[in-house]
Write a protein that holds these residues in place. Structure first.
Motif, short mmCIF file in Angstrom:
data_model
loop_
_atom_site.label_atom_id
_atom_site.label_comp_id
_atom_site.label_asym_id
_atom_site.label_seq_id
_atom_site.Cartn_x
_atom_site.Cartn_y
_atom_site.Cartn_z
N ILE A 117 -48.68 -42.56 -36.37
CA ILE A 117 -49.81 -43.09 -35.59
C ILE A 117 -49.39 -43.27 -34.13
CG2 ILE A 117 -51.46 -44.99 -35.38
CD1 ILE A 117 -50.87 -45.58 -38.36
N THR A 118 -50.00 -42.54 -33.24
CA THR A 118 -49.70 -42.65 -31.81
C THR A 118 -50.82 -43.43 -31.12
OG1 THR A 118 -50.73 -40.49 -31.43
CG2 THR A 118 -48.34 -40.53 -31.72
N TRP A 119 -50.45 -44.13 -30.05
CA TRP A 119 -51.43 -44.96 -29.35
C TRP A 119 -52.37 -44.13 -28.48
CZ3 TRP A 119 -51.60 -49.18 -31.78
CH2 TRP A 119 -50.45 -49.81 -32.25
N LYS A 120 -52.05 -42.87 -28.31
CA LYS A 120 -52.91 -41.91 -27.62
C LYS A 120 -52.90 -40.65 -28.45
CE LYS A 120 -53.14 -39.07 -23.41
NZ LYS A 120 -53.20 -37.82 -24.22
N SER A 121 -53.98 -39.89 -28.40
CA SER A 121 -54.03 -38.64 -29.14
C SER A 121 -53.22 -37.58 -28.40
CB SER A 121 -55.48 -38.18 -29.31
OG SER A 121 -55.55 -37.03 -30.11
N PHE A 122 -52.08 -37.20 -28.97
CA PHE A 122 -51.16 -36.25 -28.33
C PHE A 122 -51.20 -34.90 -29.04
CE2 PHE A 122 -49.03 -40.23 -27.06
CZ PHE A 122 -48.75 -39.97 -25.73
N THR A 123 -51.32 -33.83 -28.26
CA THR A 123 -50.99 -32.52 -28.80
C THR A 123 -49.47 -32.37 -28.76
OG1 THR A 123 -51.11 -31.42 -26.66
CG2 THR A 123 -53.16 -31.54 -27.94
N VAL A 124 -48.95 -31.34 -29.40
CA VAL A 124 -47.51 -31.14 -29.41
C VAL A 124 -46.98 -30.95 -28.00
CG1 VAL A 124 -45.64 -29.62 -30.18
CG2 VAL A 124 -47.49 -30.21 -31.75
N SER A 125 -47.69 -30.17 -27.19
CA SER A 125 -47.24 -29.94 -25.80
C SER A 125 -47.27 -31.22 -24.99
CB SER A 125 -48.11 -28.87 -25.14
OG SER A 125 -49.48 -29.25 -25.12
N GLU A 126 -48.31 -32.05 -25.18
CA GLU A 126 -48.40 -33.31 -24.46
C GLU A 126 -47.31 -34.29 -24.91
OE1 GLU A 126 -53.28 -33.36 -23.78
OE2 GLU A 126 -52.36 -34.41 -25.49
N TYR A 127 -47.04 -34.31 -26.20
CA TYR A 127 -46.01 -35.22 -26.72
C TYR A 127 -44.63 -34.80 -26.22
CZ TYR A 127 -43.68 -38.38 -29.95
OH TYR A 127 -42.92 -39.39 -30.48
N LEU A 128 -44.37 -33.50 -26.17
CA LEU A 128 -43.10 -33.02 -25.65
C LEU A 128 -42.95 -33.38 -24.18
CD1 LEU A 128 -40.48 -31.37 -25.92
CD2 LEU A 128 -41.82 -29.32 -25.39
N ALA A 129 -44.01 -33.16 -23.40
CA ALA A 129 -43.96 -33.49 -21.97
C ALA A 129 -43.74 -34.98 -21.75
CB ALA A 129 -45.26 -33.03 -21.29
N ALA A 130 -44.44 -35.81 -22.55
CA ALA A 130 -44.28 -37.27 -22.42
C ALA A 130 -42.87 -37.70 -22.78
CB ALA A 130 -45.30 -37.98 -23.31
N THR A 131 -42.29 -37.08 -23.80
CA THR A 131 -40.92 -37.41 -24.21
C THR A 131 -39.92 -37.03 -23.13
OG1 THR A 131 -41.47 -37.09 -26.55
CG2 THR A 131 -39.14 -37.00 -25.96
N LEU A 132 -40.10 -35.86 -22.52
CA LEU A 132 -39.19 -35.42 -21.46
C LEU A 132 -39.31 -36.33 -20.23
CD1 LEU A 132 -39.62 -31.54 -21.69
CD2 LEU A 132 -37.69 -32.92 -22.51
N CYS A 133 -40.52 -36.76 -19.92
CA CYS A 133 -40.72 -37.67 -18.78
C CYS A 133 -40.07 -39.03 -19.05
CB CYS A 133 -42.21 -37.85 -18.49
SG CYS A 133 -43.00 -36.40 -17.78
N MET A 134 -40.22 -39.55 -20.26
CA MET A 134 -39.60 -40.82 -20.59
C MET A 134 -38.08 -40.71 -20.57
SD MET A 134 -39.89 -43.97 -21.23
CE MET A 134 -41.68 -44.01 -21.31
N THR A 135 -37.56 -39.54 -20.94
CA THR A 135 -36.12 -39.31 -20.86
C THR A 135 -35.64 -39.39 -19.41
OG1 THR A 135 -36.13 -37.90 -22.83
CG2 THR A 135 -34.27 -37.65 -21.32
N LEU A 136 -36.41 -38.84 -18.48
CA LEU A 136 -36.04 -38.93 -17.06
C LEU A 136 -36.01 -40.39 -16.60
CD1 LEU A 136 -38.03 -35.95 -15.47
CD2 LEU A 136 -35.59 -36.07 -16.01
#
Length: 383
Positions: A255-274
């Motif tokens: 369950i995600t707090w926003k509806s993420f596609t795979v590409s959006e979730y990957l981008a969000a993960t990479l941004c949080m890593t930065l």
């Protein structure tokens, strides 16, 4: 700019930096190829599913099922069977059972129960919203979704973020203590420009670390996605009925707090890593500014990471549930929770968007600490 250029040249004068980058790439690519050797059937299946969903869509529809019925491909026959037999528990997940199991685990702390109650209530509403958006009908990689998700987000991206943090610590420790190691610090301290070098060093080390992390990430993910075809998966929702979390208590929807596609979730993960890398850079700058000995500074940073993980393991065993939940907002423990970022998070995290709140708080605290620290270093006497 000229000074930053000189500082960058100092960084690459240490053979440890390029050697570490090469080792990271070897480990990452070796891990990718090892998975291919261990999961050849999964690779063929995922690529066939991706090619099919690229043409017919990433969600279960009548048209897609009709197209599957006409296919004579073995992997697509398997997909047809899996789509026809989706586990019903994800269409009517029992949140009451989840709460009961979790609350039994933290029954000794009413405060922890209150914190989790509010989050589970919000998660239940969010789950209903995801169902209304047909997120559960997202195919992703069907029955191989667990294999794909656990490797990409639970292993490979965690490797990349950990390597990024380590390279940040190494680069900043070396560049900040370069004059100490070469015994030229007294000469620089005699001039105004020399005493201001810490700001240039911090900028050069931080930028260099981020660039090296981006290079390692780009090469690793390029190889990974050249092997695993995600062309038909990018638009799938990560909260698919095929994507579930097993946290030791029960299997539950992702369950995600926003509806993420795979590409959006990957981008969000990479941004949080930065963001985690920036936090690591600030923390390293503060420690290296306060501890003159390079090896002691590195040892302190390592011990901080070790005690952060150890504390998170010991506190719940001692019954300190609220301190445990607070400790999980520590950047080190946020990294450990990376596969659950932007999701409900289970019993280990209280509140929505735990990774965003934890990273934002750490960033703000470190910025406030770094200002007087840099002023102190700029003015202190050199012995």
């Amino acid at each position: 700019m000229r000074i930053i250029k000189y500082e960058l040249s100092k960084i690459f004068s240490f053979p440890m930096v390029p050697i570490f980058v090469i080792l990271c790439l070897l480990v990452n690519l070796g891990t990718v190829f090892l998975q291919v050797l261990n999961e050849p059937s999964a690779l063929a299946y995922v690529n066939d599913v991706s090619n099919f969903t690229k043409e017919h869509g990433a969600y279960i529809t009548d048209e897609l099922m009709a197209a599957l019925e006409q296919s004579d491909d073995q992997n697509l026959d398997r997909l047809n069977k899996e789509l026809s037999e989706i586990e019903p528990e994800f269409l009517g997940f029992d949140f009451d059972r989840m709460e009961a199991q979790y609350f039994e685990e933290i029954s000794s702390s009413p405060a922890a129960i209150n914190l989790q109650t509010a989050k589970f209530s919000a998660a239940k509403e969010r789950y209903q919203s995801l169902l209304e958006q047909n997120a559960d009908k997202s195919i992703l990689a069907a029955e191989e979704t667990g294999c794909v998700y656990s490797f990409l987000f639970g292993k490979l991206l965690m490797f990349l973020s950990a390597e990024g943090c380590v390279v940040t610590v190494i680069v900043l420790a070396l560049v900040l203590h370069y004059e100490k190691l070469s015994r030229t610090e007294n000469y620089l301290a005699a001039t105004k420009t020399g005493r201001s070098l810490i700001f240039y060093k911090a900028a050069a080390g931080s930028v260099c670390s981020l660039v090296l992390h981006c290079v390692i990430t780009a090469i690793t993910l390029s190889v990974y996605f050249s092997i695993w075809d995600f062309s038909g998966i990018w638009d799938a929702n990560v909260s698919s009925s095929f994507n579930f979390v097993d946290d030791g208590f029960l299997e539950k929807p992702f369950i995600t707090w926003k509806s993420f596609t795979v590409s959006e979730y990957l981008a969000a993960t990479l941004c949080m890593t930065l963001v985690l890398l920036i936090i690591t850079a600030l923390f390293t700058m503060i420690i290296c500014s306060l501890i003159d000995n390079t090896y002691f500074a590195l040892a302190f940073i390592l011990l901080f990471a070790v005690f952060s993980i150890a504390g998170a393991r010991i506190l719940p065993q001692l019954g300190f549930q609220v301190p445990y939940l607070i400790s999980m907002y520590n950047p080190v423990n946020l990294w450990r929770g990376q596969p659950l970022w932007f999701s409900e998070g289970g019993i280990d995290f209280a509140g929505k968007w735990f990774e965003t709140i934890g990273a934002g708080t750490s960033l703000a605290v470190l910025i406030l600490i770094s200002i007087p620290t840099f002023r102190h270093v700029h003015r202190k006497d050199i012995k």
